[in-house]
Design an enzyme around this catalytic site. Structure first.
Site, PDB file in Angstrom:
ATOM      1  N   LYS A   1     -39.894  15.378  -3.952  1.00  0.00           N
ATOM      2  CA  LYS A   1     -38.763  14.747  -3.320  1.00  0.00           C
ATOM      3  C   LYS A   1     -38.987  13.502  -4.133  1.00  0.00           C
ATOM      4  O   LYS A   1     -39.978  12.993  -4.850  1.00  0.00           O
ATOM      5  CB  LYS A   1     -39.360  14.422  -1.834  1.00  0.00           C
ATOM      6  CG  LYS A   1     -39.048  15.375  -0.701  1.00  0.00           C
ATOM      7  CD  LYS A   1     -39.422  14.887   0.570  1.00  0.00           C
ATOM      8  CE  LYS A   1     -39.423  15.966   1.547  1.00  0.00           C
ATOM      9  NZ  LYS A   1     -37.992  16.506   1.761  1.00  0.00           N
TER      10      LYS A   1
ATOM     11  N   ARG B   1     -39.655  25.863   7.454  1.00  0.00           N
ATOM     12  CA  ARG B   1     -39.007  27.339   7.764  1.00  0.00           C
ATOM     13  C   ARG B   1     -39.891  28.251   7.271  1.00  0.00           C
ATOM     14  O   ARG B   1     -40.167  29.295   7.922  1.00  0.00           O
ATOM     15  CB  ARG B   1     -37.669  27.715   7.086  1.00  0.00           C
ATOM     16  CG  ARG B   1     -37.471  27.750   5.611  1.00  0.00           C
ATOM     17  CD  ARG B   1     -36.077  27.747   4.847  1.00  0.00           C
ATOM     18  NE  ARG B   1     -35.396  26.456   5.108  1.00  0.00           N
ATOM     19  CZ  ARG B   1     -34.261  26.014   4.701  1.00  0.00           C
ATOM     20  NH1 ARG B   1     -33.498  26.773   4.105  1.00  0.00           N
ATOM     21  NH2 ARG B   1     -33.830  24.846   5.124  1.00  0.00           N
TER      22      ARG B   1
END
Length: 520
Positions: free
Chosen positions: A295, A369
């Protein structure tokens, strides 16, 4: 020869085993708890002095046991200020009677009475936190109104200050008295549900607010064990990395493989009712750097709270268990730290879940997820739940769509979706239902595996993420998913949520668990 001697000398220096195995600095940044909050109780009359907060639904002064002269002074001030008691309005008065301050709070407006009372209590907690006096809250309150005010006050006075040391001044801790004609009934309602709900929200907030050097998967487990110590009808199961390997949980293990802090799967079962449990499965990424798909640095600190979903399912279980709710739930925290490193997974890797389904990893920053995939499969195979709700800070897309006003709700089961929406309205944690289009399945197909973890190039990211999570839930199981990426952290305070970790999810899931029943 000289180099050889130096090498031998260095080799002969004994390094303690503890120092060799230390992860992080080994120095705790704090050993103290958050500062004490005010105790809240109920009584038939306000205290004689201190601060008096009066809840008003109109310009008419309710019965507050004020003496005639003080009541006349307050009425005159109300008229002069044209205070109408509207929600969000307040009026502060000093120098009247024996009170250091009289604080009028308006509640007139739309919405359920309980919601307005909760918000009035929370507003009082925040606006009066610096008052070095006892506080009485009155306003012709019923016992249920009073219990709602107490709930709001306790939610609103939350603080996370254990790391502050310079210039730290303890806040006042004198008691708060909520005035009602039936204090015994109010206290019973508070003790039977409200207090436990506050404990659950507080646990969720505390876990999410902790820095990642303090709270990592194993530490999360320890905190939860401590929180449930002595709580009846609770069982705790923990899967470590070795157990995950034996079970073939390549999806959660893959997320954690780049970190020196290994993943854990934590299950907290509360059995207070009959029938199959409701499964609440939360994303527990204790820090998300993005992994190999790193990120940007700006704002990355917020990723310490990427385990807010896991924190809230555990907080819900605590609330239900402490209040002895007549329900069965199993809360699952899928815990991992997503870090880059020589052993981290890469874009293009393929991993296998517990059931044997395969996932092509296109982006390691879509990791939440992945941990949910194995968690869903494990709880379904071992607990056979009547329904399953996922909750996760899953996507930035949901923030773009709903900002911080709503969590995104995705569901395959309309009854469950309706129950969640109702629970959201009743609890004050509202949701907005989002689509799960059948074409998302085609979009998520992989050329080399059963499914890929992202669709590159944009698209409906929140819906695609929800589809992926639901791919690992048996279609026969009622399922819903809450994307809380926009609501898990408060950038500004509101009545019930001081700035910081919100604990979003405990109130709505507590309400859902008490009221949802599977179709027969």
């Amino acid at each position: 020869m000289r180099r050889h001697i130096i090498a031998l000398a260095l080799a002969s220096i004994a390094i303690p085993a503890a120092a060799q195995s230390t992860i992080g600095s080994g120095i705790e940044p704090s050993t103290v708890a958050n500062s004490q909050t005010r105790p809240v109780e109920f009584a038939a009359k306000p205290g004689d002095g201190g601060v008096l907060a009066i809840i008003m639904g109109s310009a008419e002064l309710p019965d507050t046991s004020l003496d005639a002269a003080s009541a006349a002074s307050v009425k005159a001030a109300v008229a002069a200020a044209k205070f109408e008691g509207k929600a969000g309005n307040h009026l502060s008065l000093r120098g009247i009677g024996n009170y250091a301050r009289i604080y009028l709070m308006g509640t007139a407006g739309d919405g359920e009475a309980a919601k307005r009372m909760r918000e009035a209590g929370g507003k009082a907690a925040q606006d009066l936190k610096d008052e070095a006096h006892t506080i009485s809250i009155a306003g012709g309150l019923s016992s249920s109104d009073a219990a709602a005010v107490a709930l709001g006050y306790n939610l609103g006075q939350y603080r996370f200050d254990r790391y502050k040391t310079v210039g730290k001044t303890p806040l006042p801790t004198q008691k708060v008295t909520v005035v009602t004609a039936d204090p015994r009934a109010a206290d019973s309602e508070w003790q039977n549900r409200g207090r436990a709900l506050v404990d659950g929200v507080t646990l969720s907030r505390d876990l999410a607010a902790e820095p990642a050097n303090v709270l990592y998967p194993e530490a999360f487990v320890t905190r939860v064990r401590d929180a449930f110590a002595g709580v009846a009808n609770v069982k705790i199961e923990v899967l470590d990395e070795a157990a995950m390997r034996r079970l073939g949980m390549g999806s959660i293990a893959g997320v954690g493989q780049g970190s020196r802090r290994p993943p854990r799967m934590l299950l907290v079962e509360y059995n207070g009712g009959e029938g199959a449990p409701l499964a609440l499965v939360g994303k527990g990424i204790t820090f998300d750097s993005g992994g190999t798909s790193l990120k940007p640095g700006a704002g990355m600190w917020e990723m310490k709270a990427d385990m807010s979903g896991a924190a809230s399912v555990i907080g819900t279980a605590l609330s239900l268990a402490k209040s002895k709710a007549p329900v069965n739930v199993v809360a699952v925290a899928a815990l991992a730290e997503n870090m880059p490193g020589g052993n981290a997974q890469r874009p293009g890797d393929v991993v296998r879940t517990m059931s044997g389904k395969t996932i092509e990893i296109l982006n390691t920053d879509a990791e939440g997820r992945l941990v949910l995939a194995d968690a869903n499969e494990y709880v379904i195979s071992t607990r056979k739940p009547a329904g399953l709700v996922n909750i996760a800070t899953l996507t930035g897309s949901i923030v773009a769509a709903l900002n911080d006003e709503y969590a995104g709700l995705f569901a395959r089961d309309d009854r469950l979706a309706s129950a969640i929406a109702t629970a959201g309205k009743n609890s004050g944690e509202e949701v907005w239902r989002m689509p799960l289009h059948k074409n998302y399945g085609d979009d998520m197909k992989s050329d080399i595996a059963d499914i890929k973890n992202v669709v590159e190039g944009g698209g409906p990211g929140a819906g695609l993420g929800a589809h992926f999570v639901g791919f690992f839930v048996d279609p026969a199981t009622p399922w819903a998913h809450l994307d809380i990426a926009g609501v898990n952290w408060a950038d500004r305070s509101d009545a019930l949520t001081p700035k910081g970790a919100s604990g979003w999810g405990v109130r709505i899931l507590d309400e859902l668990a008490r009221n949802w029943k599977p179709a027969k």
